[in-house]
Design an enzyme around this catalytic site. Sequence first.
Site, mmCIF file in Angstrom:
data_model
loop_
_atom_site.group_PDB
_atom_site.id
_atom_site.type_symbol
_atom_site.label_atom_id
_atom_site.label_comp_id
_atom_site.label_asym_id
_atom_site.label_seq_id
_atom_site.Cartn_x
_atom_site.Cartn_y
_atom_site.Cartn_z
ATOM 1 N N GLU A 39 18.051 120.571 81.499
ATOM 2 C CA GLU A 39 16.746 121.376 80.984
ATOM 3 C C GLU A 39 15.431 120.488 81.011
ATOM 4 O O GLU A 39 15.800 119.235 80.412
ATOM 5 C CB GLU A 39 17.352 121.750 79.333
ATOM 6 C CG GLU A 39 16.089 122.259 78.574
ATOM 7 C CD GLU A 39 16.787 122.563 77.137
ATOM 8 O OE1 GLU A 39 15.845 123.311 76.507
ATOM 9 O OE2 GLU A 39 17.511 121.803 76.525
ATOM 10 N N LYS A 108 14.157 130.477 78.373
ATOM 11 C CA LYS A 108 14.955 130.166 77.434
ATOM 12 C C LYS A 108 14.615 131.333 76.146
ATOM 13 O O LYS A 108 13.359 131.414 76.073
ATOM 14 C CB LYS A 108 14.641 128.769 76.895
ATOM 15 C CG LYS A 108 15.755 128.361 75.703
ATOM 16 C CD LYS A 108 15.361 126.787 75.542
ATOM 17 C CE LYS A 108 16.351 126.297 74.287
ATOM 18 N NZ LYS A 108 16.234 124.799 74.192
ATOM 19 N N CYS A 144 20.804 125.610 77.070
ATOM 20 C CA CYS A 144 20.909 125.105 75.792
ATOM 21 C C CYS A 144 21.134 125.788 74.769
ATOM 22 O O CYS A 144 22.378 126.153 74.329
ATOM 23 C CB CYS A 144 19.759 123.797 75.770
ATOM 24 S SG CYS A 144 20.168 122.526 74.577
ATOM 25 N N LEU A 286 16.329 86.509 62.290
ATOM 26 C CA LEU A 286 17.943 86.140 62.230
ATOM 27 C C LEU A 286 18.120 85.475 60.911
ATOM 28 O O LEU A 286 17.775 84.257 60.980
ATOM 29 C CB LEU A 286 18.221 85.688 63.424
ATOM 30 C CG LEU A 286 19.741 85.559 63.671
ATOM 31 C CD1 LEU A 286 20.436 87.145 63.979
ATOM 32 C CD2 LEU A 286 20.223 84.791 65.056
ATOM 33 N N SER A 287 18.529 86.193 59.885
ATOM 34 C CA SER A 287 18.690 85.730 58.620
ATOM 35 C C SER A 287 20.052 85.001 58.391
ATOM 36 O O SER A 287 20.085 84.215 57.260
ATOM 37 C CB SER A 287 18.326 86.836 57.773
ATOM 38 O OG SER A 287 19.518 87.522 57.721
ATOM 39 N N GLY A 289 22.571 86.907 57.829
ATOM 40 C CA GLY A 289 23.289 88.299 57.360
ATOM 41 C C GLY A 289 23.603 89.143 58.498
ATOM 42 O O GLY A 289 23.445 89.042 59.583
ATOM 43 N N ILE A 290 24.468 90.003 58.032
ATOM 44 C CA ILE A 290 25.078 91.204 59.011
ATOM 45 C C ILE A 290 24.142 92.036 59.764
ATOM 46 O O ILE A 290 24.480 92.362 60.873
ATOM 47 C CB ILE A 290 26.218 91.856 58.178
ATOM 48 C CG1 ILE A 290 27.175 92.463 59.256
ATOM 49 C CG2 ILE A 290 25.698 92.800 57.151
ATOM 50 C CD1 ILE A 290 28.486 93.157 58.743
ATOM 51 N N SER A 292 21.000 91.773 60.380
ATOM 52 C CA SER A 292 20.312 90.936 61.498
ATOM 53 C C SER A 292 21.023 90.408 62.866
ATOM 54 O O SER A 292 20.600 90.623 63.874
ATOM 55 C CB SER A 292 19.291 89.842 61.078
ATOM 56 O OG SER A 292 20.095 88.849 60.545
ATOM 57 N N ASN A 368 8.360 89.645 47.390
ATOM 58 C CA ASN A 368 8.005 90.410 48.482
ATOM 59 C C ASN A 368 7.122 89.689 49.355
ATOM 60 O O ASN A 368 6.990 89.754 50.607
ATOM 61 C CB ASN A 368 7.492 91.767 47.985
ATOM 62 C CG ASN A 368 8.508 92.699 47.671
ATOM 63 O OD1 ASN A 368 9.658 92.791 48.089
ATOM 64 N ND2 ASN A 368 8.106 93.716 46.829
ATOM 65 N N THR A 392 15.354 95.287 60.997
ATOM 66 C CA THR A 392 17.009 95.393 60.799
ATOM 67 C C THR A 392 17.438 95.845 59.738
ATOM 68 O O THR A 392 18.665 95.799 59.365
ATOM 69 C CB THR A 392 17.218 93.693 61.048
ATOM 70 O OG1 THR A 392 16.660 93.025 59.479
ATOM 71 C CG2 THR A 392 16.810 92.963 62.040
ATOM 72 N N LYS A 517 7.772 104.966 51.411
ATOM 73 C CA LYS A 517 8.041 103.736 52.026
ATOM 74 C C LYS A 517 8.770 104.473 53.558
ATOM 75 O O LYS A 517 8.155 103.856 54.550
ATOM 76 C CB LYS A 517 9.022 103.059 51.543
ATOM 77 C CG LYS A 517 8.726 102.010 50.368
ATOM 78 C CD LYS A 517 9.886 101.289 49.707
ATOM 79 C CE LYS A 517 9.358 100.228 48.752
ATOM 80 N NZ LYS A 517 10.267 99.350 48.523
#
Length: 549
Positions: A39, A108, A144, A286-287, A289-290, A292, A368, A392, A517
């Site tokens: 399509e 369509k 579609c 890259l901290s 932690g999981i 990142s 922060n 991340t 946010k």
Amino acid sequence: MSIALVQMNQRVGDLAGNAAKILEWRAKAADADLVMVPELQLTGYPLEDLVLKPEFVRRSLEAAERLADATADGGPALLFGALHVEEGLVYNAMVLAEGGLVIARTLKHELPNYGTFDEKRVFASGPLPVPMEFRGVKIGVPICEDIWREPVCAALARAGAELLLVPNGSPYELDKDDVRLRLAQDRATETGLPLAYLNRVGGQDELAFDGSSFVIGSSGAIVVQMPDWEEALQLTEWRRGATGWTCETRATHELDPYPADIYAAMVTGLRDYVGDNGFPGVILGLSGGIDSALSAAVAVDALGPDKVWCVMMPSRFTSAESLEDAEGCAKLLGVRHDVIPIVPGVEALDQMLAPAFAGTKPGLAEENIQSRLRMVTLMALSNRFGPMVLTTGNKSEMSVGYSTIYGDMAGGYSVLKDAYKTTVFALARWRNAIKPDGALGAVGPVMPERVIDKPPSAELRPDQKDEDSLPPYAVLDRILEALVEKEFSVRETAKLTGADDELVADIERKLLRAEYKRRQAPPGVKLGARNFGRDRRYPISNAFHTGKP
């Protein structure tokens, strides 16, 4: 009759490039009678408000004419997706061209207008279609969404269609393979016609297209299954018998199970977003932690280690363990790894703000500042050297506002945007054990096991843990799935999950309060039924709360 099904990538708005690719694939199927592509393959999909730009529409029509002209070479007929204009209205169309001429066209009828789709905003709805006549065969071409409801296929069958060819632009979401198959089987058994379902592959902004095209017989049984996540051409042979047309070709391919499918969507979305927008690579914090670590792994598998730059930005609260884990992760991934402490910047801001903060206690503002200084650092490197900043954060954090606006939420793209924290854990464990086909990263683990096992922490204050502010992620994610994916009320969610009513009400309050946010967050690949963005459009200023009487 031989029909070549081509599931291929696209680039939205690249009329010349898309046309050239279509003709390249057509040349590979020189022995076919008919070649079909997905399509709106000529223009790319979804087009969004590009359709409202008259110059784009005009050039699209010219490109479609040139593509039809190209079939004068004596090769196969070509069935391709393009725009069509009639009486000032723009339609989503499939065009059948052969011998340099447009011999048929269909429009369509069913225009999706939910979730990520806004087709009623930009397209007119075509009438109930009739079959295309091709070499004495009546071919129904529902486009579609036309197969998601019964009327279009029923009308085609009544008009004498002998088989159904269904071009799609169907984005990936979890468990959608089963949904597509059930729909196609319903239409096949209702009409008594065999059906070929053709989908595209590749990423487009927040969408990832997984291909997974297939052919089913009139009974609904799968006879051809094409691969997922890769471009492919499948030549199918069809024969007309006493009971109608049958696809004689048999081909199988095992589709990715969970969580390999989610990982593939992340890789596909990031790879094409970076490539289509001309970034030389990505840079991320890259901290240790999981989140990142997994983001970096996806980036390496999508782009290659030479296009991924990881930066550890320790503060005085960063543990030695995190420094070790970040370095270990970078070594496993084979990426550039720099350490740029933010301590001098924090001290400078402390001094700068001291008069304004006098007489107050340190708290969230100071936490922060650290997150925002990290993003200022990454953006400075991005501005100087060109890589796109990859954020991340995961869906659990973004849901409840456990993230810093203009800090860890600031960047160009987020591969974890639609992944809950429990999904992040599952993906990390899976990728540490299995390297997926086509991945550009290394075989073997991509992060130290300690990264997966240790309690998550933002490390913005002494001894901080995520569960100081949030319930355990296994509990939180079940609540969020009910509130976000299912749109349940507080009472319904508490009943479903067994969680306390007040806890659920508090999570809902956080969810609604964080809308402002999320509105400013970067794009990220859609994985589930309700991603933050097009799928879920809540007002920022909103007084309604299901936890209130």
